[in-house]
Design a protein around this motif. Structure first.
Motif, mmCIF file in Angstrom:
data_model
loop_
_atom_site.group_PDB
_atom_site.id
_atom_site.type_symbol
_atom_site.label_atom_id
_atom_site.label_comp_id
_atom_site.label_asym_id
_atom_site.label_seq_id
_atom_site.Cartn_x
_atom_site.Cartn_y
_atom_site.Cartn_z
ATOM 1 N N ALA A 139 36.236 -43.622 -6.488
ATOM 2 C CA ALA A 139 35.033 -42.957 -5.655
ATOM 3 C C ALA A 139 34.056 -44.093 -5.247
ATOM 4 O O ALA A 139 34.051 -45.106 -5.532
ATOM 5 N N HIS A 140 33.370 -43.533 -4.128
ATOM 6 C CA HIS A 140 32.593 -44.273 -3.406
ATOM 7 C C HIS A 140 31.260 -44.438 -4.157
ATOM 8 O O HIS A 140 30.421 -43.610 -4.365
ATOM 9 N N TRP A 141 30.820 -45.801 -4.233
ATOM 10 C CA TRP A 141 29.564 -46.300 -5.194
ATOM 11 C C TRP A 141 28.369 -46.371 -3.949
ATOM 12 O O TRP A 141 28.873 -47.355 -3.159
ATOM 13 N N ASN A 142 27.294 -45.928 -3.899
ATOM 14 C CA ASN A 142 26.360 -46.077 -2.845
ATOM 15 C C ASN A 142 25.953 -47.627 -2.600
ATOM 16 O O ASN A 142 25.681 -47.907 -1.405
ATOM 17 N N ASP A 143 25.881 -48.486 -3.462
ATOM 18 C CA ASP A 143 25.413 -49.871 -3.401
ATOM 19 C C ASP A 143 26.082 -50.697 -4.583
ATOM 20 O O ASP A 143 26.078 -50.396 -5.564
ATOM 21 N N VAL A 144 26.609 -51.861 -4.006
ATOM 22 C CA VAL A 144 27.292 -52.917 -4.695
ATOM 23 C C VAL A 144 26.877 -54.127 -4.707
ATOM 24 O O VAL A 144 27.653 -55.112 -4.560
ATOM 25 N N GLY A 145 25.831 -54.163 -4.103
ATOM 26 C CA GLY A 145 25.029 -55.552 -3.877
ATOM 27 C C GLY A 145 25.387 -56.040 -2.303
ATOM 28 O O GLY A 145 25.669 -55.078 -1.478
ATOM 29 N N GLY A 146 25.322 -57.077 -2.297
ATOM 30 C CA GLY A 146 25.581 -57.711 -0.697
ATOM 31 C C GLY A 146 24.333 -57.712 0.052
ATOM 32 O O GLY A 146 23.423 -57.689 -0.457
ATOM 33 N N SER A 147 24.646 -58.328 1.323
ATOM 34 C CA SER A 147 23.528 -58.863 2.053
ATOM 35 C C SER A 147 22.615 -57.550 2.704
ATOM 36 O O SER A 147 21.552 -57.891 3.110
ATOM 37 N N GLY A 164 29.179 -57.790 -1.382
ATOM 38 C CA GLY A 164 28.694 -57.233 -2.624
ATOM 39 C C GLY A 164 29.462 -57.793 -3.916
ATOM 40 O O GLY A 164 30.619 -58.775 -3.506
ATOM 41 N N VAL A 165 29.590 -57.362 -4.942
ATOM 42 C CA VAL A 165 30.220 -57.843 -6.062
ATOM 43 C C VAL A 165 31.612 -57.513 -6.158
ATOM 44 O O VAL A 165 32.085 -56.262 -5.716
ATOM 45 N N ARG A 166 32.400 -58.571 -6.448
ATOM 46 C CA ARG A 166 34.048 -58.381 -6.506
ATOM 47 C C ARG A 166 34.559 -58.026 -7.978
ATOM 48 O O ARG A 166 34.154 -59.160 -8.724
ATOM 49 N N ILE A 167 35.232 -56.943 -8.075
ATOM 50 C CA ILE A 167 35.810 -56.670 -9.524
ATOM 51 C C ILE A 167 37.400 -56.673 -9.394
ATOM 52 O O ILE A 167 37.894 -55.786 -8.741
ATOM 53 N N PRO A 168 37.888 -57.984 -9.458
ATOM 54 C CA PRO A 168 39.279 -58.195 -9.169
ATOM 55 C C PRO A 168 40.207 -57.648 -10.076
ATOM 56 O O PRO A 168 40.989 -58.385 -10.949
ATOM 57 N N PHE A 216 30.235 -54.624 -17.520
ATOM 58 C CA PHE A 216 29.187 -53.619 -17.260
ATOM 59 C C PHE A 216 28.100 -54.373 -16.805
ATOM 60 O O PHE A 216 27.345 -53.903 -15.754
ATOM 61 N N ASP A 217 27.788 -55.374 -17.391
ATOM 62 C CA ASP A 217 26.580 -56.060 -17.015
ATOM 63 C C ASP A 217 26.307 -56.569 -15.389
ATOM 64 O O ASP A 217 25.414 -56.651 -14.898
ATOM 65 N N ILE A 218 27.502 -57.175 -15.308
ATOM 66 C CA ILE A 218 27.683 -57.788 -14.069
ATOM 67 C C ILE A 218 27.526 -56.755 -12.930
ATOM 68 O O ILE A 218 26.849 -57.038 -11.910
ATOM 69 N N LEU A 219 28.234 -55.347 -13.116
ATOM 70 C CA LEU A 219 27.995 -54.350 -12.219
ATOM 71 C C LEU A 219 26.639 -54.070 -12.125
ATOM 72 O O LEU A 219 26.073 -53.909 -10.907
ATOM 73 N N GLU A 220 25.972 -53.708 -13.113
ATOM 74 C CA GLU A 220 24.730 -53.221 -13.087
ATOM 75 C C GLU A 220 23.674 -54.068 -12.458
ATOM 76 O O GLU A 220 22.685 -53.901 -11.810
ATOM 77 N N VAL A 221 23.863 -55.458 -12.689
ATOM 78 C CA VAL A 221 22.675 -56.391 -12.287
ATOM 79 C C VAL A 221 22.968 -56.879 -10.616
ATOM 80 O O VAL A 221 22.133 -57.313 -9.974
ATOM 81 N N ASN A 222 24.075 -56.355 -10.078
ATOM 82 C CA ASN A 222 24.601 -56.578 -8.803
ATOM 83 C C ASN A 222 24.378 -55.286 -7.727
ATOM 84 O O ASN A 222 24.947 -55.464 -6.661
ATOM 85 N N THR A 223 23.590 -54.402 -8.248
ATOM 86 C CA THR A 223 23.422 -53.012 -7.448
ATOM 87 C C THR A 223 21.772 -53.024 -7.372
ATOM 88 O O THR A 223 20.955 -53.241 -8.303
ATOM 89 N N ARG A 224 21.484 -52.260 -6.393
ATOM 90 C CA ARG A 224 20.126 -51.694 -6.086
ATOM 91 C C ARG A 224 19.809 -50.413 -6.491
ATOM 92 O O ARG A 224 18.658 -50.113 -6.626
ATOM 93 N N LEU A 225 21.016 -49.855 -7.258
ATOM 94 C CA LEU A 225 20.818 -48.645 -7.822
ATOM 95 C C LEU A 225 21.475 -48.542 -8.813
ATOM 96 O O LEU A 225 22.208 -47.933 -9.162
ATOM 97 N N PRO A 226 21.078 -49.403 -10.242
ATOM 98 C CA PRO A 226 21.735 -49.282 -11.384
ATOM 99 C C PRO A 226 21.856 -48.184 -12.175
ATOM 100 O O PRO A 226 22.933 -47.860 -12.813
ATOM 101 N N ASP A 227 20.973 -47.142 -12.198
ATOM 102 C CA ASP A 227 20.997 -45.919 -12.881
ATOM 103 C C ASP A 227 22.138 -45.159 -12.182
ATOM 104 O O ASP A 227 22.894 -44.449 -12.919
#
Length: 554
Positions: free
Chosen positions: A129-137, A153-157, A172-183
């Motif tokens: 699924a497409h997530w709206n924001d995963v960080g990045g510039s 954005g954040v890379r999950i390999p 879970f923590d890495i994902l949530e701290v690297n997005t502008r839309l954590p909820d």
């Protein structure tokens, strides 16, 4: 271990195969209904699949065809990184990295779970699924200015999100701290996990009812059916090599050579431009684009499983737009893949007249808008693929306001939802009345949608192709029209955009989204008087254009 399918009841096979399709659809519905983001629950920017223990697609749910083709390649990426002995009951894997089985771009998260009957691995369940924001510039994580994947954005390999049922809290923590839309990310993540759990439960119910040997034999039989259908279609095609090239909006030339043999369908995309910016595709992503075109051309009604694509061979060259090498960016991978898909369809139309309709708007037309919500101040991001016009064919006008065939079974976000969830007003949602696509049967109409920005300090990012070169007409039909965004500033100035990143927009500015009309089919002078009258009534044609194009006085 290969199971002799002749030792089993074919009726039972048919029941299991149809049940797998139903399970994949149930996974899809569970994920859709529990997701937080409209891009998932309204637009349906997701897909689900059940795969055999080797990672071959056995059944797929509704959703984007180009996403379904990701999931077998994602499982192969996981199995390349983890030995089978390291894959255990209760594991859940996550990957969004195109260099580790993610295939597309960092916004698209793949979740995979193995299904064990006791200690025996019998299948995998997977979704994307497409997530709206995963960080990045930039907000939305899609930048046409990116040159490296590190900017996106954040890379999950391909890591374990759960290990034998225990959550890996660090991931879970890495994902949530690297997005502008954590909820929103958190909600969409758990929705994906819930879809996997439903799939695992239903697969194990089938295994319990019919036995693991019968279950695996049914999947193997289904693969063989797909392969038989593909090879039968291949036998009916004329043999030989065909080369085609097409100019792109940038002036670059894309080229393909296809060779049809008795035993294989070979698509060679090696002679293409070097990778550049964020408009690149992974090798696996290019393979998906070719798979979609191959299936649409050869046997649209056959099972779209791993067996069907066994006769297909895809050739690419590392370091090109169709086979990006690390650390190349892939934010707008979809526009590269859809260009390959569309070029193949146009090549088929050239080599096999009457098989393929006229050209369509052929772009995802990704539109990203965000900023502070005018009422709550909370950051929002809207990610919208757009509808457009499809090409006409003999005897029928093209459909209007549809997603591209590459994007598949998805929907636009309703104006009511957009206004409630995002900081925008929808001033207009109409079909595109611009000229283009006239013919004995006219191309379908694109859209003309106006979003009014309601707060200051918002942003706009877009990625549209077919912004200069329109969809092609066939048999004397006229070319369609192009895709673009017109930014109408509050002060009266206007800008036309096709690729742009993080453009500042403020209260009162209007973002006008215009997508192309499909190409026409046949000489416009042969169009019926009744059809022209209907176009005039609907506002798609002026009296002056009726005289000029169709020769009709009104």
């Amino acid at each position: 271990m290969t199971i002799a399918t002749k030792d089993f009841d074919p009726v039972t096979f048919d029941i299991i195969q149809n049940a797998l399709e139903a399970v994949a659809d149930e996974m899809f519905v569970a994920q859709r209904k529990t997701s937080m983001s409209a891009i998932i629950y309204e637009v349906l920017d997701l897909s689900t699949s059940i795969l055999d223990r080797h990672g071959q697609i056995a059944a797929s749910g509704a959703g984007i065809p180009a996403f379904i083709g990701v999931l077998d390649k994602a499982v192969r990426g996981i199995l390349k990184k983890f030995a089978l002995a390291e894959v255990r009951p209760g594991d859940v894997f996550a990957s969004n990295d195109p260099y580790f089985g993610g295939v597309t771009h960092l916004n698209d998260m793949v979740l995979v779970a193995p299904v064990f009957d006791g200690e025996r691995l019998v299948a995998f369940v997977a979704n994307i699924a497409h997530w709206n924001d995963v960080g990045g510039s930039v907000p939305g994580s899609m930048s046409s200015e990116a040159t490296e994947i590190f900017q996106e954005g954040v890379r999950i390999p391909a890591v374990k999100l759960f290990e034998e049922g225990r959550p890996n809290r660090a991931v879970f923590d890495i994902l949530e701290v690297n997005t502008r839309l954590p909820d929103f990310l958190r909600g969409d993540l758990w929705a994906g996990i819930s879809g996997l759990k439903i799939g695992e439960k239903r697969v194990l119910e089938l295994v319990a009812k019919y036995g693991a040997d019968t279950f695996e034999a049914a999947m193997e039989d289904y693969m063989r059916l797909g392969e038989r259908r593909a090879r039968a279609a291949l036998q009916a095609l004329p043999k030989g090599s065909f080369t085609f090239e097409e100019e792109q909006d940038s002036g670059a030339m894309h080229r393909v050579t296809m060779t049809i043999r008795e035993d294989a369908f070979v698509v060679d995309l090696s002679d293409n431009p070097r990778q550049k910016g964020s408009s690149n595709s992974s090798r696996e992503g290019t393979e998906i684009a070719v798979q979609l075109a191959f299936k649409a051309f050869t046997d649209p009604d056959a099972p779209g499983n791993g067996g069907f694509f066994r006769p297909l061979q895809v050739v690419t060259r590392p370091g090109t737009i169709f086979h990006v090498e690390a650390p190349g960016a892939l934010g707008y991978y979809s526009e590269v893949e859809i260009r390959a898909f569309d070029m193949l369809l146009r090549a088929f139309a050239s080599w096999f007249p009457g098989v393929v309709p006229a050209g369509n708007f052929a772009s995802i037309c990704g539109t990203v808008v965000g900023g502070p919500h005018p009422e709550t101040g909370r950051h929002y991001t809207i990610v919208e693929p757009q509808l457009g016009g499809w090409g006409a064919w003999e005897g029928r006008d093209g459909p209007s306001g549809q997603f591209s065939g590459f994007h598949g079974e998805t929907f636009n976000c309703p104006a009511e939802v957009a206004e409630a969830r995002y900081g925008l007003s929808v001033d207009q949602a109409a079909l595109n009345a611009e000229p283009g696509g006239e013919g004995q049967w006219r191309g379908g109409k694109g859209i003309d949608v106006h979003y009014r920005v309601r707060a200051d300090d918002n942003f706009l990012s877009v990625g549209y192709t077919r912004s200069r070169i329109p969809p092609w007409g066939v048999a004397g039909g006229r070319d369609g029209s192009t895709n673009y965004v017109e930014l109408r500033r509050k002060d009266g100035t206007r800008e036309r955009l096709s690729f742009a990143t993080n453009v500042a927009v403020n209260a009162g500015d209007v973002i006008r989204v215009v997508t192309g009309n499909g190409g026409g089919y046949g000489d416009p002078r042969e169009r019926s008087r009744e059809a022209v009258a209907e176009d005039l009534k609907d506002g798609y044609l002026t009296p002056e254009r009726a005289r000029e194009i169709y020769g009709f006085e009104t």
